[in-house]
Design a protein around this motif. Structure first.
Motif, PDB file in Angstrom:
ATOM      1  N   LEU A  88      -9.629   2.862  29.948  1.00 44.48           N
ATOM      2  CA  LEU A  88     -10.729   1.936  29.688  1.00 44.48           C
ATOM      3  C   LEU A  88     -11.907   2.205  30.612  1.00 44.48           C
ATOM      4  O   LEU A  88     -13.069   2.152  30.191  1.00 44.48           O
ATOM      5  CB  LEU A  88     -10.240   0.491  29.852  1.00 44.48           C
ATOM      6  CG  LEU A  88      -9.309  -0.028  28.763  1.00 44.48           C
ATOM      7  CD1 LEU A  88      -8.870  -1.462  29.056  1.00 44.48           C
ATOM      8  CD2 LEU A  88      -9.989   0.050  27.400  1.00 44.48           C
ATOM      9  N   GLU A  89     -11.630   2.485  31.895  1.00 41.05           N
ATOM     10  CA  GLU A  89     -12.711   2.794  32.841  1.00 41.05           C
ATOM     11  C   GLU A  89     -13.448   4.069  32.421  1.00 41.05           C
ATOM     12  O   GLU A  89     -14.678   4.139  32.476  1.00 41.05           O
ATOM     13  CB  GLU A  89     -12.139   2.958  34.251  1.00 41.05           C
ATOM     14  CG  GLU A  89     -11.662   1.669  34.889  1.00 41.05           C
ATOM     15  CD  GLU A  89     -10.975   1.936  36.220  1.00 41.05           C
ATOM     16  OE1 GLU A  89     -11.175   1.130  37.136  1.00 41.05           O
ATOM     17  OE2 GLU A  89     -10.243   2.948  36.331  1.00 41.05           O
ATOM     18  N   HIS A 149     -13.660   5.352  29.350  1.00 44.83           N
ATOM     19  CA  HIS A 149     -14.451   5.080  28.156  1.00 44.83           C
ATOM     20  C   HIS A 149     -15.749   4.366  28.514  1.00 44.83           C
ATOM     21  O   HIS A 149     -16.813   4.661  27.962  1.00 44.83           O
ATOM     22  CB  HIS A 149     -13.631   4.224  27.180  1.00 44.83           C
ATOM     23  CG  HIS A 149     -12.564   4.993  26.487  1.00 44.83           C
ATOM     24  ND1 HIS A 149     -11.793   4.450  25.483  1.00 44.83           N
ATOM     25  CD2 HIS A 149     -12.108   6.263  26.646  1.00 44.83           C
ATOM     26  CE1 HIS A 149     -10.926   5.353  25.050  1.00 44.83           C
ATOM     27  NE2 HIS A 149     -11.098   6.455  25.760  1.00 44.83           N
ATOM     28  N   SER A 150     -15.663   3.428  29.443  1.00 43.02           N
ATOM     29  CA  SER A 150     -16.846   2.664  29.838  1.00 43.02           C
ATOM     30  C   SER A 150     -17.895   3.575  30.466  1.00 43.02           C
ATOM     31  O   SER A 150     -19.085   3.491  30.145  1.00 43.02           O
ATOM     32  CB  SER A 150     -16.445   1.555  30.815  1.00 43.02           C
ATOM     33  OG  SER A 150     -17.577   0.867  31.286  1.00 43.02           O
ATOM     34  N   ARG A 151     -17.471   4.450  31.360  1.00 44.77           N
ATOM     35  CA  ARG A 151     -18.426   5.345  32.031  1.00 44.77           C
ATOM     36  C   ARG A 151     -19.054   6.328  31.040  1.00 44.77           C
ATOM     37  O   ARG A 151     -20.250   6.623  31.119  1.00 44.77           O
ATOM     38  CB  ARG A 151     -17.738   6.103  33.154  1.00 44.77           C
ATOM     39  CG  ARG A 151     -17.306   5.199  34.288  1.00 44.77           C
ATOM     40  CD  ARG A 151     -17.000   5.975  35.544  1.00 44.77           C
ATOM     41  NE  ARG A 151     -16.498   5.115  36.596  1.00 44.77           N
ATOM     42  CZ  ARG A 151     -16.319   5.509  37.854  1.00 44.77           C
ATOM     43  NH1 ARG A 151     -16.593   6.761  38.187  1.00 44.77           N
ATOM     44  NH2 ARG A 151     -15.868   4.666  38.756  1.00 44.77           N
ATOM     45  N   ALA A 163     -19.496   5.845  27.862  1.00 40.64           N
ATOM     46  CA  ALA A 163     -20.417   5.106  27.001  1.00 40.64           C
ATOM     47  C   ALA A 163     -21.750   4.900  27.698  1.00 40.64           C
ATOM     48  O   ALA A 163     -22.825   5.052  27.087  1.00 40.64           O
ATOM     49  CB  ALA A 163     -19.804   3.757  26.603  1.00 40.64           C
ATOM     50  N   VAL A 164     -21.730   4.561  28.975  1.00 33.31           N
ATOM     51  CA  VAL A 164     -22.968   4.400  29.745  1.00 33.31           C
ATOM     52  C   VAL A 164     -23.741   5.723  29.808  1.00 33.31           C
ATOM     53  O   VAL A 164     -24.972   5.754  29.782  1.00 33.31           O
ATOM     54  CB  VAL A 164     -22.659   3.896  31.161  1.00 33.31           C
ATOM     55  CG1 VAL A 164     -23.897   3.952  32.044  1.00 33.31           C
ATOM     56  CG2 VAL A 164     -22.110   2.472  31.105  1.00 33.31           C
TER      57      VAL A 164
END
Length: 340
Positions: free
Chosen positions: A22-23, A25-27, A29-30
Motif C-alpha cells: 500500500l505504501e 502504491h501510494s508513492r 501514485a504521487v
C-alpha cells in the motif's frame, strides 16, 4: 526498463527496510504512475524485487539494474562524453584534477572574421560558425582557492586570469564532429600558476603569459585591467562595466536573448589542444553560469583593435558572471582527421 518499473525500484531502494504494497502504491501514485500494481508485478516477475515479511525490497539484481540505469542517465546528461577510441592520459592525476571557484568574471563576446581566426588554429581545428560569423570570447575572471581535489581551501591559490577562447570544432578519426574552445591567448597574474601550467600536458591548448591584472568593484561598476609583460605584447585590456543585470542583449547584437546564445557561447566545457595525431580534451565540470548581460561603460581590448583579428572584429555583447564552482576532469585524447 519501463519508466514505471524504474520508479518502483527507486521508491523501494530509498527505504532501507522496504515498503509494504500500500505504501509503494501510494508513492507511485504521487509520482504520476497510473497503474502502480502493474509496475510492482513487472519488477517482481523480472526478479528485480521480492516480498520479505510483508514488505517489498529490491533484489541484488534489482540493485544492479538501478546502478546501470544511473550510469545510463549520467551518460545521457554528460556534456562531454567519451566516444570509442578516446583515452584518459593525465600527466599528474592528483595535481591536475583541480577544483576552484570563480568569484566573478566578465565575458566579452566578439564576432570575428572566420578566415582570420582560422590562421590562428592548429589543424584539425576550424572555426565554429554561428549567425554567419566566428566567435572569440575574452574571459577575465577572479579565481579563488584553486587546489587539487580533496585539499583544504586554505592551501588553495587565488589569482586573476584572462583567456581568449575561440569557438572551434574538429572531426575525429571516426568522422564525427566535436566542438570545444581553443585558447588563442591567455595570461595570469600569478607566476607560479604560469610556470605550472606551461609545464603540464593538461595545458597544451595554450601558453600562459604573465600580466599585471586587477578587478575592482565600486558599487555596480566593475573595473578590469590587464597589462601583459613585455614578453607577451598585444594583450592590453581595460574595461569598466555597469553590472546591473540586463534582460535583453544590446542593440546590434545578433542574439535575441540569453537562451539564444546559451548553447553556442555558454555551453562550452572542453578546452582543446593538438599534438601530433591527437586532439587533447580538458573538460571542466562546473555549476551553471549565472550569466546576465551587462553594459560596457568604457572598453579597450588591444587584441581585437590592433591584433591578429583586426580589422573586422566586433564586440557583440558582454556577460557578467557571478559565483561559480568548477573542477577539471582527467585529461583525455583522441585521434583526429585533418581537414583537406
Amino acid at each position: 526498463m519501463k519508466p514505471e518499473s524504474l520508479a518502483a525500484l527507486v521508491a523501494l531502494a530509498t527505504e532501507p527496510w522496504g515498503l509494504d504494497e500500500l505504501e509503494l502504491h501510494s508513492r507511485l501514485a504521487v509520482a504520476g504512475v497510473t497503474d502502480p500494481a502493474s509496475a510492482l508485478r513487472a519488477i517482481a516477475l523480472a526478479g528485480l524485487a521480492r516480498e520479505e515479511r510483508r514488505r517489498w525490497v529490491p533484489t541484488p539484481l534489482g540493485h544492479e539494474a538501478l546502478r546501470e540505469a544511473h550510469l545510463l542517465l549520467a551518460s545521457s546528461q554528460d556534456p562531454s562524453p567519451s566516444p570509442p577510441g578516446m583515452e584518459e592520459c593525465p600527466s599528474v592525476p592528483w595535481l591536475t584534477q583541480v577544483q576552484t571557484h570563480w568569484v566573478e568574471a566578465v565575458s566579452l563576446n566578439y564576432a570575428v572574421d572566420a578566415a582570420r581566426l582560422a590562421r590562428l588554429l592548429p589543424a584539425p581545428l576550424v572555426p565554429e560558425i554561428h549567425r554567419g560569423t566566428a566567435w572569440v570570447q575574452v574571459l577575465m575572471s577572479s579565481l579563488r582557492d584553486m587546489r587539487p581535489q580533496g585539499v583544504s581551501p586554505l592551501l588553495g591559490v587565488c589569482f586573476y586570469q584572462v583567456s581568449y577562447r575561440a569557438a572551434v570544432r574538429y572531426r575525429n578519426a571516426r568522422g564525427e564532429w566535436r566542438r570545444g574552445g581553443y585558447f588563442v591567448r591567455s595570461e595570469t597574474n600569478d607566476p607560479v600558476m604560469r610556470r605550472v601550467g606551461n609545464a603540464l600536458d593538461e595545458f597544451r591548448f595554450h601558453e600562459f603569459g604573465e600580466a599585471h591584472m586587477v578587478m575592482a568593484r565600486e558599487g555596480e561598476l566593475l573595473t578590469v585591467a590587464a597589462d601583459p609583460e613585455a614578453a607577451f605584447p598585444g594583450g592590453r585590456l581595460v574595461g569598466v562595466f555597469d553590472t546591473r543585470p540586463q534582460t535583453h542583449p544590446p542593440q546590434g547584437s545578433v542574439w535575441t536573448g540569453l537562451e539564444d546564445l546559451h548553447e553556442p557561447l555558454v555551453e562550452c566545457y572542453d578546452a582543446l589542444g593538438v599534438s601530433g595525431d591527437f586532439v587533447y580534451v580538458l573538460t571542466i565540470d562546473r555549476a551553471p553560469w549565472n550569466a546576465r548581460f551587462c553594459t560596457p561603460v568604457e572598453l579597450y581590448c588591444e587584441y581585437f583593435e590592433e591584433g591578429p583579428l583586426a580589422p573586422g572584429a566586433r564586440l557583440d555583447s558582454v556577460l557578467h558572471l557571478t559565483e561559480c564552482a568548477y573542477r577539471w576532469r582527467p585529461l583525455r585524447r583522441e585521434r583526429h582527421t585533418v581537414e583537406p
